[in-house]
Design a protein around this motif. Structure first.
Motif, PDB file in Angstrom:
ATOM      1  N   GLY A  23      23.011  11.142  12.722  1.00 19.69           N
ATOM      2  CA  GLY A  23      21.592  11.464  12.196  1.00 19.69           C
ATOM      3  C   GLY A  23      21.809  11.427  10.664  1.00 19.69           C
ATOM      4  N   ASP A  24      21.446  12.445  10.339  1.00 18.60           N
ATOM      5  CA  ASP A  24      21.057  12.262   8.803  1.00 18.60           C
ATOM      6  C   ASP A  24      22.396  13.056   8.001  1.00 18.60           C
ATOM      7  N   ILE A  25      23.543  12.778   7.032  1.00 22.87           N
ATOM      8  CA  ILE A  25      24.096  13.561   6.857  1.00 22.87           C
ATOM      9  C   ILE A  25      24.395  14.296   5.364  1.00 22.87           C
ATOM     10  N   TYR A  26      24.425  15.202   5.021  1.00 25.87           N
ATOM     11  CA  TYR A  26      23.681  16.245   3.708  1.00 25.87           C
ATOM     12  C   TYR A  26      25.182  16.366   3.448  1.00 25.87           C
ATOM     13  N   PRO A  27      25.394  16.726   1.923  1.00 29.74           N
ATOM     14  CA  PRO A  27      26.741  17.760   1.366  1.00 29.74           C
ATOM     15  C   PRO A  27      26.927  18.900   2.028  1.00 29.74           C
ATOM     16  N   GLY A  28      28.394  19.197   2.265  1.00 30.67           N
ATOM     17  CA  GLY A  28      28.518  20.383   2.936  1.00 30.67           C
ATOM     18  C   GLY A  28      28.505  20.343   4.338  1.00 30.67           C
ATOM     19  N   GLN A  29      27.943  19.468   5.241  1.00 33.54           N
ATOM     20  CA  GLN A  29      28.630  19.496   6.526  1.00 33.54           C
ATOM     21  C   GLN A  29      29.389  18.583   7.009  1.00 33.54           C
ATOM     22  N   GLU A  30      29.643  18.554   7.939  1.00 29.87           N
ATOM     23  CA  GLU A  30      30.814  17.877   8.928  1.00 29.87           C
ATOM     24  C   GLU A  30      31.003  16.654   9.334  1.00 29.87           C
ATOM     25  N   ALA A  31      31.346  15.486   9.234  1.00 27.82           N
ATOM     26  CA  ALA A  31      31.430  14.807   9.155  1.00 27.82           C
ATOM     27  C   ALA A  31      32.328  13.497  10.175  1.00 27.82           C
ATOM     28  N   LEU A  32      32.326  12.530  10.316  1.00 27.90           N
ATOM     29  CA  LEU A  32      33.151  11.518  10.835  1.00 27.90           C
ATOM     30  C   LEU A  32      34.136  10.985   9.452  1.00 27.90           C
ATOM     31  N   VAL A  33      35.430  11.032   9.432  1.00 23.94           N
ATOM     32  CA  VAL A  33      35.943  10.356   8.664  1.00 23.94           C
ATOM     33  C   VAL A  33      37.000   9.379   8.693  1.00 23.94           C
ATOM     34  N   LEU A  34      37.692   8.527   8.382  1.00 23.94           N
ATOM     35  CA  LEU A  34      39.016   7.607   8.998  1.00 23.94           C
ATOM     36  C   LEU A  34      39.647   7.684   7.853  1.00 23.94           C
ATOM     37  N   VAL A  35      40.852   7.976   7.923  1.00 27.68           N
ATOM     38  CA  VAL A  35      42.285   8.266   7.725  1.00 27.68           C
ATOM     39  C   VAL A  35      43.403   6.807   7.985  1.00 27.68           C
ATOM     40  N   GLY A  36      44.295   7.019   6.943  1.00 25.76           N
ATOM     41  CA  GLY A  36      45.785   6.658   8.012  1.00 25.76           C
ATOM     42  C   GLY A  36      45.783   5.055   7.164  1.00 25.76           C
ATOM     43  N   ASN A  37      47.454   4.737   7.598  1.00 25.82           N
ATOM     44  CA  ASN A  37      47.744   3.297   6.713  1.00 25.82           C
ATOM     45  C   ASN A  37      47.417   2.359   7.468  1.00 25.82           C
ATOM     46  N   GLU A  38      48.221   2.412   8.691  1.00 24.77           N
ATOM     47  CA  GLU A  38      48.007   1.250   9.558  1.00 24.77           C
ATOM     48  C   GLU A  38      47.139   1.272  10.682  1.00 24.77           C
ATOM     49  N   LYS A  39      46.693   2.489  10.929  1.00 23.25           N
ATOM     50  CA  LYS A  39      45.927   2.937  12.240  1.00 23.25           C
ATOM     51  C   LYS A  39      44.930   3.777  11.995  1.00 23.25           C
ATOM     52  N   LYS A  46      34.911  18.214   6.046  1.00 21.27           N
ATOM     53  CA  LYS A  46      33.008  18.254   5.067  1.00 21.27           C
ATOM     54  C   LYS A  46      33.191  17.526   3.989  1.00 21.27           C
ATOM     55  N   TRP A  47      31.635  16.817   3.622  1.00 19.75           N
ATOM     56  CA  TRP A  47      31.589  16.809   3.001  1.00 19.75           C
ATOM     57  C   TRP A  47      31.384  17.259   1.388  1.00 19.75           C
ATOM     58  N   GLY A  48      32.220  17.746   0.579  1.00 20.23           N
ATOM     59  CA  GLY A  48      32.146  17.608  -0.482  1.00 20.23           C
ATOM     60  C   GLY A  48      33.337  18.675  -0.725  1.00 20.23           C
ATOM     61  N   ILE A  49      33.988  18.247  -2.125  1.00 20.23           N
ATOM     62  CA  ILE A  49      35.564  19.120  -2.701  1.00 20.23           C
ATOM     63  C   ILE A  49      35.099  19.679  -3.786  1.00 20.23           C
ATOM     64  N   HIS A 106      38.635  17.968   3.526  1.00 20.87           N
ATOM     65  CA  HIS A 106      36.978  18.225   2.776  1.00 20.87           C
ATOM     66  C   HIS A 106      36.691  16.126   2.233  1.00 20.87           C
ATOM     67  N   PHE A 107      35.804  15.618   2.061  1.00 21.69           N
ATOM     68  CA  PHE A 107      35.695  14.455   1.554  1.00 21.69           C
ATOM     69  C   PHE A 107      34.989  14.170   0.138  1.00 21.69           C
ATOM     70  N   VAL A 108      34.922  13.346  -0.080  1.00 17.90           N
ATOM     71  CA  VAL A 108      34.025  12.879  -1.289  1.00 17.90           C
ATOM     72  C   VAL A 108      34.084  11.009  -0.983  1.00 17.90           C
ATOM     73  N   ILE A 109      32.704  10.494  -1.130  1.00 24.05           N
ATOM     74  CA  ILE A 109      32.239   8.747  -1.268  1.00 24.05           C
ATOM     75  C   ILE A 109      32.492   8.687  -2.911  1.00 24.05           C
ATOM     76  N   VAL A 110      33.298   7.441  -2.884  1.00 28.55           N
ATOM     77  CA  VAL A 110      33.533   6.331  -4.079  1.00 28.55           C
ATOM     78  C   VAL A 110      32.227   5.963  -4.218  1.00 28.55           C
ATOM     79  N   THR A 111      31.677   6.256  -5.501  1.00 23.44           N
ATOM     80  CA  THR A 111      30.452   5.127  -5.752  1.00 23.44           C
ATOM     81  C   THR A 111      31.096   4.201  -7.121  1.00 23.44           C
ATOM     82  N   THR A 112      30.422   2.981  -7.125  1.00 21.32           N
ATOM     83  CA  THR A 112      30.406   1.884  -8.407  1.00 21.32           C
ATOM     84  C   THR A 112      28.727   1.681  -9.001  1.00 21.32           C
TER      85      THR A 112
END
Length: 163
Positions: A23-39, A46-49, A106-112
């Motif tokens: 559903g809606d994801i707001y700053p401060g909430q936990e969410a799915l994030v993908l990490v890793g190099n090969e896999k 949590k969204w926000g550092i 904790h994560f942040v979203i990169v903007t452009t």
């Protein structure tokens, strides 16, 4: 900028069977994030550092960060225009992959800079990668001058003018 996004159950199920908020994801909430190099590994973060007593939710691509990279899958995101009308941005039947950075679960979203489909609403947008660019981003490839593909958009209310 990105201050809210949406992830549906279908998108979540492509990466994990773990119970993570949809559903809606707001700053401060936990969410799915993908990490890793090969896999790519799914993680709950949590969204926000915290940075100098402030919570940072977005990071400009123009600045250099020494934090590890991550990718945030989403179904859509939204922004409000000058008239405070919510505009939803998406790619029909496709997952959006936001570039990000993380630290201590904790994560942040990169903007452009906003592309043509976004710039009438806001001058910034998430750095959205194509599916085949995700691993390159996670491995450290530069996307500094990258302009995301055009997006579809919809508004709940369309304001009309008589003049």
């Amino acid at each position: 900028m990105c201050g809210r996004y949406y992830i549906d159950l279908y998108t979540l199920s492509k990466f994990t069977k773990e119970t993570i908020k949809t559903g809606d994801i707001y700053p401060g909430q936990e969410a799915l994030v993908l990490v890793g190099n090969e896999k790519m590994l799914p993680k709950k973060m949590k969204w926000g550092i915290q940075f100098q007593n402030h919570q940072i939710i977005n990071a400009r691509i123009e600045k250099k960060y020494s934090l590890p990279r991550c990718v945030i899958p989403a179904s859509s995101f939204y922004e409000w225009d000058d008239n405070q009308i919510k505009v939803t941005f998406y790619k029909e039947n496709q997952i959006l992959y936001f570039a990000g950075h993380y630290q201590n679960n904790h994560f942040v979203i990169v903007t452009t800079k906003a592309n043509e489909s976004m710039k009438e609403v806001h001058p910034r947008m998430p750095l959205i990668l194509k599916k085949d660019e995700v691993k390159e981003y996670l491995k450290g490839k530069s996307f500094e001058n990258y302009i995301p593909e055009e997006l579809s958009s919809s508004q709940a209310i369309k304001q009309l003018s008589l003049f």
